[in-house]
Design a protein around this motif. Structure first.
Motif, PDB file in Angstrom:
ATOM      1  N   VAL A 188       0.871  -1.024   0.103  1.00 61.63           N
ATOM      2  CA  VAL A 188      -0.042   0.195  -0.008  1.00 61.63           C
ATOM      3  C   VAL A 188       0.746   1.285   0.080  1.00 61.63           C
ATOM      4  CG1 VAL A 188      -1.520   1.518   1.360  1.00 61.63           C
ATOM      5  CG2 VAL A 188      -2.290  -1.071   0.949  1.00 61.63           C
ATOM      6  N   GLY A 189       1.892   1.120   0.625  1.00 57.69           N
ATOM      7  CA  GLY A 189       2.693   2.555   0.746  1.00 57.69           C
ATOM      8  C   GLY A 189       3.542   2.708  -0.495  1.00 57.69           C
ATOM      9  N   TYR A 190       3.958   1.557  -1.196  1.00 60.81           N
ATOM     10  CA  TYR A 190       4.689   1.766  -2.659  1.00 60.81           C
ATOM     11  C   TYR A 190       3.638   2.354  -3.559  1.00 60.81           C
ATOM     12  CZ  TYR A 190       6.661   0.250  -6.863  1.00 60.81           C
ATOM     13  OH  TYR A 190       7.318   0.404  -8.262  1.00 60.81           O
ATOM     14  N   LEU A 191       2.028   1.810  -3.400  1.00 65.07           N
ATOM     15  CA  LEU A 191       1.302   2.313  -4.565  1.00 65.07           C
ATOM     16  C   LEU A 191       1.000   3.755  -4.277  1.00 65.07           C
ATOM     17  CD1 LEU A 191      -1.205  -0.864  -4.595  1.00 65.07           C
ATOM     18  CD2 LEU A 191       0.012   0.152  -6.435  1.00 65.07           C
ATOM     19  N   GLN A 192       1.161   4.068  -3.014  1.00 62.52           N
ATOM     20  CA  GLN A 192       0.841   5.448  -2.808  1.00 62.52           C
ATOM     21  C   GLN A 192       1.824   6.548  -3.340  1.00 62.52           C
ATOM     22  OE1 GLN A 192       2.292   7.902  -0.603  1.00 62.52           O
ATOM     23  NE2 GLN A 192       0.410   9.476  -1.203  1.00 62.52           N
ATOM     24  N   LEU A 201      -6.103   4.628  -5.086  1.00 61.56           N
ATOM     25  CA  LEU A 201      -5.818   3.151  -5.714  1.00 61.56           C
ATOM     26  C   LEU A 201      -5.539   2.506  -4.644  1.00 61.56           C
ATOM     27  CD1 LEU A 201      -5.473   1.393  -8.174  1.00 61.56           C
ATOM     28  CD2 LEU A 201      -3.125   2.129  -8.248  1.00 61.56           C
ATOM     29  N   PRO A 202      -4.563   2.530  -3.709  1.00 66.46           N
ATOM     30  CA  PRO A 202      -4.608   1.609  -2.668  1.00 66.46           C
ATOM     31  C   PRO A 202      -5.739   1.175  -1.696  1.00 66.46           C
ATOM     32  CG  PRO A 202      -2.771   3.272  -2.383  1.00 66.46           C
ATOM     33  CD  PRO A 202      -3.624   3.743  -3.582  1.00 66.46           C
ATOM     34  N   LEU A 203      -6.670   2.271  -1.541  1.00 68.54           N
ATOM     35  CA  LEU A 203      -8.041   2.079  -0.617  1.00 68.54           C
ATOM     36  C   LEU A 203      -8.767   1.326  -1.779  1.00 68.54           C
ATOM     37  CD1 LEU A 203      -8.425   5.447   0.928  1.00 68.54           C
ATOM     38  CD2 LEU A 203      -7.896   3.176   2.106  1.00 68.54           C
ATOM     39  N   ILE A 204      -8.732   1.623  -3.151  1.00 66.77           N
ATOM     40  CA  ILE A 204      -9.776   0.421  -3.838  1.00 66.77           C
ATOM     41  C   ILE A 204      -9.237  -0.796  -3.824  1.00 66.77           C
ATOM     42  CG2 ILE A 204     -10.302   0.368  -6.232  1.00 66.77           C
ATOM     43  CD1 ILE A 204     -10.201   3.479  -6.763  1.00 66.77           C
ATOM     44  N   LEU A 205      -8.081  -1.029  -4.102  1.00 62.79           N
ATOM     45  CA  LEU A 205      -7.467  -2.280  -3.909  1.00 62.79           C
ATOM     46  C   LEU A 205      -7.731  -3.062  -2.493  1.00 62.79           C
ATOM     47  CD1 LEU A 205      -3.930  -2.185  -5.450  1.00 62.79           C
ATOM     48  CD2 LEU A 205      -5.946  -3.259  -6.665  1.00 62.79           C
ATOM     49  N   LEU A 206      -7.902  -2.316  -1.301  1.00 61.05           N
ATOM     50  CA  LEU A 206      -8.210  -2.736  -0.203  1.00 61.05           C
ATOM     51  C   LEU A 206      -9.910  -3.184  -0.023  1.00 61.05           C
ATOM     52  CD1 LEU A 206      -6.355  -0.655   2.497  1.00 61.05           C
ATOM     53  CD2 LEU A 206      -5.710  -2.887   1.678  1.00 61.05           C
ATOM     54  N   LEU A 207     -10.481  -2.282  -0.733  1.00 58.61           N
ATOM     55  CA  LEU A 207     -11.981  -2.811  -0.975  1.00 58.61           C
ATOM     56  C   LEU A 207     -12.168  -4.089  -1.776  1.00 58.61           C
ATOM     57  CD1 LEU A 207     -13.602   0.630  -1.995  1.00 58.61           C
ATOM     58  CD2 LEU A 207     -13.736  -0.486   0.098  1.00 58.61           C
ATOM     59  N   ILE A 208     -11.369  -4.282  -2.760  1.00 59.10           N
ATOM     60  CA  ILE A 208     -11.360  -5.535  -3.486  1.00 59.10           C
ATOM     61  C   ILE A 208     -11.039  -6.934  -2.543  1.00 59.10           C
ATOM     62  CG2 ILE A 208     -10.384  -7.100  -5.441  1.00 59.10           C
ATOM     63  CD1 ILE A 208     -10.105  -4.389  -6.749  1.00 59.10           C
TER      64      ILE A 208
END
Length: 385
Positions: free
Chosen positions: A346-350, A358-365
């Motif tokens: 998540v830190g890398y994507l941010q 985008l990190p939060l959307i992936l966490l929703l998935i």
């Protein structure tokens, strides 16, 4: 209840208090540690990563230790090692890394064997005792992470961190009654199927892993996200503490409800709604305190709902203590591998996108997949069906 049983309950509470506290209280003290010991910035992240890797790599071997020497004895010595590692890790960078490694190995033992020991010692009260265990773990962790800076200001960060060793020693004293009745597996040929070959075990491992990923990722990044929304660090810290305190509610009631009703579909769907709402609202870039209170409370409830349910399922979905130990070891091995990658990814994507969306959307998935895994576990009576 006999006096020995009451003393053991205190031992369980104190042991549970040692299972997150040595890790949770480190993050607020990282700057103190770095300034005093001269720890390279690159090594600071390893203080939280090392325990997670220990959980992942060592957990599968813990059930065999319990079978050979007895769960109660192994847990007693694990807490002794934790007390020593925690006490000496404040003296130098080398001791810090070695102590953190010992703490990680010790907590791996407690993670796997605590659900098993509760089932063995309190077979008629597994739900209530699991609630006591998860509630105590959450409470001590919340108090430690919330008060570690204040305690360090009064007595110094070294003594603040070493205070966990006092908690561990007290737990060992109250654990002594358990050593009078040590559970060992009967010798002979192994019976039953391996959990590693059971489809249900993989569903439960996926559930454990994905909830761990969500827990450690939110634990790592929620304060930073709140600051990026315009809040002060003080406000973010207070709201982060509120998130952990809110989780106390579900940490107590979820295991009791899970054991009472056995079918956990309602709990799983409630958890999913909480995660989806909390993470979705976290994408709104606002410094509104009232809205953020809703976000952190909902996330805290959902996060510990998932963890407490996972702990309960280890017993609910198995028929023997040996099966419980094996699925606990397997699920936590798989789980903490995923958990170790969550905060880093998540830190890398941010950094890559310059946004938290985008990190939060992936966490929703991840929440959706977590929910499907939980529902798959719920459909069968045991992990072997």
């Amino acid at each position: 209840m006999k006096k020995q049983g009451k003393l053991l309950i205190i031992g369980i509470i104190l042991f549970a208090g040692c299972m997150r506290t040595p890790i949770g209280m480190v993050s607020p003290l990282l700057s103190n540690i770095q300034q005093t010991l001269g720890v390279p910035a690159g090594l600071l992240g390893s203080i939280t990563t090392i325990p997670l890797l220990c959980f992942a790599l060592f957990s599968p071997f813990v059930p065999q230790l319990g079978k050979r020497f007895g769960n109660e004895l192994i847990m007693f010595f694990a807490v002794l090692v934790l007390a020593l590692g925690n006490y000496f890790r404040v003296f130098s960078t080398t001791f810090l890394l070695i102590g953190t490694l010992l703490i990680g190995l010790s907590i791996a033992v407690l993670n796997v064997l605590m659900p098993v020991t509760i089932a063995q010692k309190y077979p008629q009260r597994v739900g209530v005792m699991t609630s006591v265990y998860t509630f105590s773990m959450t409470l001590f962790s919340a108090l430690a992470s919330g008060q570690s800076v204040a305690l360090a200001d009064h007595v110094g960060w070294q003594k603040a961190m070493q205070s966990v060793s006092i908690l561990a020693v007290l737990g060992m004293i109250f654990w002594l009654p358990a050593l009078r009745n040590i559970h060992k597996s009967k010798t002979g040929k192994r019976t039953g199927n391996s959990v590693w070959k059971a489809r249900g075990a993989w569903y439960l491992s996926a559930f454990m892993g994905l909830q761990s990923l969500l827990f450690y990722t939110t634990l790592t990044w929620v304060p930073t996200i709140l600051v990026s929304h315009g809040m002060s660090r003080g406000q973010a810290s207070q709201l982060f503490g509120l998130m952990q305190l809110a989780s106390l509610v579900t940490s107590y009631f979820v295991p009791i409800l899970a054991y009472r009703f056995k079918r956990t579909r309602g709990i799983i769907l409630s958890m999913a709604v909480g995660f989806l709402a909390g993470l979705g609202l976290l994408m709104i870039p606002t410094a509104s305190v009232s809205l953020t209170i809703v976000v952190v409370v909902v996330l805290g409830l959902a996060s510990n709902m998932a963890f407490s349910l996972a702990m309960a399922l280890f017993n609910i979905k198995t028929d023997t203590s040996e099966q419980t130990a094996e699925i606990s070891g397997m699920a936590q091995a798989v789980g903490y591998i995923l958990a170790a990658f969550g905060p880093v990814g998540v830190g890398y994507l941010q950094q890559l996108t310059g946004s938290w969306n985008l990190p939060l959307i992936l966490l929703l998935i991840v929440v959706v997949i977590l929910t499907l895994a939980g529902l798959a576990v719920d459909r069968s009576r045991t992990i072997f069906d």
